[in-house]
Design a protein around this motif. Structure first.
Motif, PDB file in Angstrom:
ATOM      1  N   PHE A  84       0.817  -1.231   0.000  1.00 48.38           N
ATOM      2  CA  PHE A  84       0.000   0.000   0.000  1.00 48.38           C
ATOM      3  C   PHE A  84       0.837   1.262   0.000  1.00 48.38           C
TER       4      PHE A  84
ATOM      5  N   ASP B 282      -4.176   6.709  -2.414  1.00 45.24           N
ATOM      6  CA  ASP B 282      -5.290   6.126  -1.679  1.00 45.24           C
ATOM      7  C   ASP B 282      -6.357   5.572  -2.634  1.00 45.24           C
TER       8      ASP B 282
ATOM      9  N   GLU C 284       1.471   8.784   5.247  1.00 48.03           N
ATOM     10  CA  GLU C 284       0.113   8.659   4.685  1.00 48.03           C
ATOM     11  C   GLU C 284      -0.756   9.882   4.981  1.00 48.03           C
TER      12      GLU C 284
ATOM     13  N   TRP D 174      -5.088   2.476  -4.416  1.00 50.15           N
ATOM     14  CA  TRP D 174      -5.101   1.291  -3.549  1.00 50.15           C
ATOM     15  C   TRP D 174      -6.505   0.703  -3.437  1.00 50.15           C
TER      16      TRP D 174
ATOM     17  N   ASP E 119      -4.908  -3.054  10.765  1.00 46.47           N
ATOM     18  CA  ASP E 119      -6.308  -3.137  10.352  1.00 46.47           C
ATOM     19  C   ASP E 119      -7.163  -2.148  11.122  1.00 46.47           C
TER      20      ASP E 119
ATOM     21  N   TYR F 135      -7.153   5.934   8.751  1.00 47.15           N
ATOM     22  CA  TYR F 135      -6.821   5.453   7.412  1.00 47.15           C
ATOM     23  C   TYR F 135      -5.349   5.074   7.267  1.00 47.15           C
TER      24      TYR F 135
ATOM     25  N   ASN G 114      -2.726   2.688   6.873  1.00 44.26           N
ATOM     26  CA  ASN G 114      -2.463   1.283   6.592  1.00 44.26           C
ATOM     27  C   ASN G 114      -1.274   0.773   7.393  1.00 44.26           C
ATOM     28  N   ASN G 115      -0.291   1.646   7.577  1.00 47.07           N
ATOM     29  CA  ASN G 115       0.898   1.240   8.321  1.00 47.07           C
ATOM     30  C   ASN G 115       0.606   0.949   9.789  1.00 47.07           C
TER      31      ASN G 115
END
Lengths: 378, 378, 378, 378
Positions: free
Chosen positions: C225, C230, D331, C233, D76, D70, D72-73
């Motif tokens: 990712f 965004d 991000e 993805w 979940d 949001y 991702n790193n």
């Protein structure tokens, strides 16, 4: 049926809720508790107080729009999917609404010589009881889909009953009468006693257990298309279903969410939360079938029922001579007679004395959030 | 039933098509003519030639994937909605496929001592006839949704039959037998002769006309929620329906698309292209109801039927003792037994000698592209 | 630009099609060949013949509705997604339409003293060329999504060009002029020569190859990712993308569909059929970036371009002093200036002499069916 | 920036909420207040406490899953659309979470010699301020879409500021420097000071008023396709838009929902709650255009700004030399650089001292729930 007792029963269940719990709607078919409290009250206000109390002043003129469920005859309304968008009116204001309407109802009920009024009150109370059951199932849905699985009440599990002495009951072919014959309250869809011809059949006096269903899963049933109806197979694949609702496999063992929290599945307890497609596939796997609603009714005296709503193999359609009432109350049952299957019996979440052996419950074949179960016939 | 005659009948209808017409799919449920030509051929190749011809060489190894419709037991397949995405194989290649398979079938049919083989051939031919009807209705759908309303054939109208001498037929209550009792071909879903109890009822010997339906429309029926089932009312509003399929109001007069082009609606002709919800609402408006499939079957001798598939008020469910065949052919009828309504009779598009009074056709209650009609009962 | 030659060029490509191929629409953005043939003709009829020919008789009064693409000023039209629903008018009728309009155009073009007319003809021919490219890409899409991967023409591959001598070109910071300065035809969106300030940058004179992209895939890029925007993805995960369009891994080796059939991917050939998100992620993986459209234009003399439409990192927005024409032709380019990215260059499917170094092509960042490629900068 | 003051500011706004208000999510992009309170706290816990406090004990191990937005790193997370499905953890528990994390932060901030730590705290506080603005706009969305239009606070209107002395500011063509040059906090997307060439232009020092926009509506602008971008026109028609968000025509007069309740639209007040497509169409109607983000920045000293986020005609794309941080904080801004437009300035809902003239806010061109406005240029 006692007005005060039934109305109090609704609030009793809510005692375990936090204020935030009252407002949430997780999915279209499950309404927020706050909405159930208001809608059942709206029913008495709309169909009784406005009709029978001279110069009745409604509690709040917005509430007809907010708390009408599906009665087209009663005017416009909030979309079902938007019931959870309204943080206001607050829970407190809705409890005031209940108090206001209950006071007016108590006054009105001092004199109950009007037969039509008594009928409407009975309908209102039965309606309240239906929402008592929905309150339970909707709260379970909300908590069961919260990733932290909140405990509603450690003493309130609802899925722990066991089966004993499973036996097969044999019924002889012949013409039988079905439909409600009593003198108490019943719904319009049970009326119209009529004859049906029934062939010889056998039916089990007990429901299927979790243990039996685990065998079904373990056999690979959820990936064997030959067991499923076409729409059932599409449903399984679209939603990637592999177990009943609320079941989770953790460390290679099945667990389920109950209102007393996440637990290991009890193999001897009665299966719950499966839909018609799963019920039908299970019966197919067993080499048996589901009973029709008439077989169920005819055999009911010999059956052990009342813990789960039991899927039948009958579509929900009108009885011969079905009479729809005029106006809004005619929308109560009749207009839903398509693409639904009949469920018979009652569940652990059904209010006491609410059901009977002629009662016709109905849901879409995809729905699982009620306490539903499987009884086999052949 | 003659293999050659039935197979030729399919091509005969196609004579009026242009090559482009063979390839188009306008909507998921209506397949391209090319696909029907190939799929019916695939049925013979897959279930008969591969099973009965030693060392049979299939015409093209891709065709099982391309022309399987819904048989999970026969392997993967093109999605139904993608049937119209494939310009190739060309119509010519598919006609070669028909020729190839027909030649092999003719050889095989020189010796027909095998009873199972004869049964399969009969099934294949009845299957072909079902697709002959779908060819008609799918082509009508394609042309009827083309803004220039192409004429298929000026002599092929299909919706011009009139009714005469409408009368009411009375049937007495009692136990009757239903289901197929003959010795010819029938489908598995008609088998299992069984008794049913039927109450006194009246049923009209003729179908509803366009003129009667125009009165229904003119009365405001499409905006009166009290006439409709809940799902019907949603359907009307979602799709903004105000008339049968193919009807258009032009210069204040109703017209409809027919296979011989756009025409004024003939008020004396038999109504067509309405769905179950419309049929049910019309009956409600008339203060009558639709017959059940058993009422229909019991009364059928006294009825004038065969021009429209008639919506009944029976859900499509298995008869007692319904037996599903093993393997792919067990998927033919049984797996569709949910959320469908039974239609009885036959239509002007049905192939000659295809139907009978025990025949159970079935469609989703929303579908209108077949030649469907309304018969009233009470 | 020669009217006759350009118009013939369109038909030349179609020679390899079967009749069924002309009618099919597989996806909303890819129109049927028949539609392209008619729409380009409609453009000449609507904007030139109707305006310049006294008492012009249109070929068919339905065609304005059928073959208008997106010009609101030219009236109602068939939905883009329904272009493939119309088997009629037939291909033959559309070829007649072309002949009819061409004859009228030839007459009109005998006297070309009207400057505005010449401009419109030039626009019409450039428009035809754009549809020539779409014809190629739409046919590739149709065949490339047919499970049997039909061969369009064994000699027409389009993706076999190789790169040689990749070098880095350095450009110095400063104020540059961009926009079309010539006297020939160009689109309105290239006009308005203006200054831009550009920083020092380096840009590769060649495009990325399939071999480089295979390394990117092999590195796990489609599941990392951190490489993706965004929305990119989300796109990758929603559609489960793991390679460029038309690529298939078979027996552990990458293959792709070409117009000459399914082939092993040529590692030395130039990459094609990736979208903006993939181009951006590839650049990120390389530690580089895509050039802006102005960097591209300034460097273009030193670049080897013309085989792929190259994604730039510039959004498609109006140049300073962008002038929209009045009426329908004002809808040609301007109204698409949102949520699109600029592509510069030209592809192997672009008609000869159609593009130039100021040409601004534009597509949604998700689209891959054009012959698109990647050029890196830093 | 003072940690304690900023954190208290968040709670101050919430004082006017009822408990039910904290839990509701009406639309995917607007999160429940409870979630904002928790997520901003999670940001400090995850990126600072876990990194800088030895043996830090997290408050609740579920919260990383529940309150990651949001990143991702960072693992979940709950789907954005499901944030409103969780009545638990309760508001009280989340307030405890804030208290717990604040106590740990206070301890940590006793010694702030670590420069990276100070940077992270500054980022956390600016992040908190962004969510303070979202809290306001999300609550307005929830109340403004409740049919009973609840009053949040009678003294908190936010849309009553007027314009005075509208004048045109002229800027001369030339090379200018843009980007953040100060030494205080700024976001990564503002960094990389660079030169741009700007042509002569004029820009208004004031924003468009409600009165001007009412003229635009009255002219029929919402049904004149020539004013709209193609995607804007689709948006208008799909959603049947005919006025800014929160506007309702009642008794032939425009009203709007404000946080102090439903009111008549004040014609002299500054327009709010329009999206990019509406801003662009309004400018087109005026024969003007929106400024680019660089024009805005260059002219900003002469502009009266700070009451509305102003749509520019610049897509949100990286500056030359944009550097993405490693890991989760990379991000923060960069991955959103597609299909968004830049907004400059600040709004009445923006926290004090949060914005600056180099600040690049960005939203999808369809979004209207922020306090957005229009400034014209030419």
């Amino acid at each position: 049926m006692n007005y005060k007792l039934v109305r109090e029963q609704t609030l009793k269940f809510c005692n375990h809720l936090h204020i935030e719990d009252y407002a949430i709607q997780v999915v279209q078919f499950a309404s927020p508790p706050k909405w159930h409290l208001a809608h059942t009250t709206w029913f008495f206000e709309t169909f009784i107080l406005k009709a029978y109390v001279h110069n009745y002043t409604e509690f709040n003129s917005h509430f007809n729009f907010l708390f009408n469920s599906y009665y087209n005859n009663a005017g416009d309304r909030v979309l079902q999917s938007n019931r959870g968008n309204m943080s206001r009116p607050s829970t407190d204001e809705i409890l005031e609404y209940r108090t206001y309407v209950d006071a007016k109802m108590h006054e009105l009920l001092l004199d109950v010589s009007d037969k039509k009024l008594i009928e409407l009150v009975m309908l209102g109370l039965n309606h309240e009881q239906q929402h008592q059951e929905l309150l339970v199932t909707d709260v379970k849905y909300m908590f069961g889909h919260n990733p932290i699985f909140p405990v509603f009440n450690t003493e309130y599990n609802l899925v722990k009953d066991h089966n004993l002495n499973t036996e097969s009951v044999k019924i002889q072919a012949g013409v039988y009468e079905v439909g409600y014959q009593g003198t108490e309250f019943c719904y319009d869809n049970e009326l119209g006693v009529h004859k049906v011809y029934i062939n010889d059949f056998e039916i089990q006096n007990q429901l299927v257990t979790n243990g039996e269903y685990i065998e079904f899963i373990a056999s690979g049933a959820y990936s064997d298309f030959n067991l499923w109806l076409d729409e059932g197979w599409t449903w399984v694949n679209t939603h990637k279903i592999n177990a009943p609702m609320y079941w989770h496999k953790m460390d290679d063992e099945w667990h389920y969410y109950t209102l007393s929290g996440l637990q290991k599945v009890d193999k001897n307890a009665i299966l719950s939360h499966i839909n018609y497609y799963e019920a039908q596939a299970f019966a197919e796997w067993k080499g048996m079938r589901l009973p029709t609603e008439f077989e169920w009714e005819v055999a009911s005296k010999a059956l052990n029922w009342g813990t789960r709503w039991e899927w039948t193999n009958s579509a929900y359609l009108p009885y011969p001579n079905f009479q729809k009432e005029n106006g809004a109350l005619g929308e109560y049952n009749g207009k839903f007679m398509s693409n639904k299957m009949v469920l018979r019996g009652a569940s652990v979440a059904t209010s006491p004395n609410h059901s009977r052996d002629t009662y016709r419950n109905f849901f879409n074949p995809t729905e699982r959030w009620q306490f539903t179960g499987i009884r086999l016939a052949k």
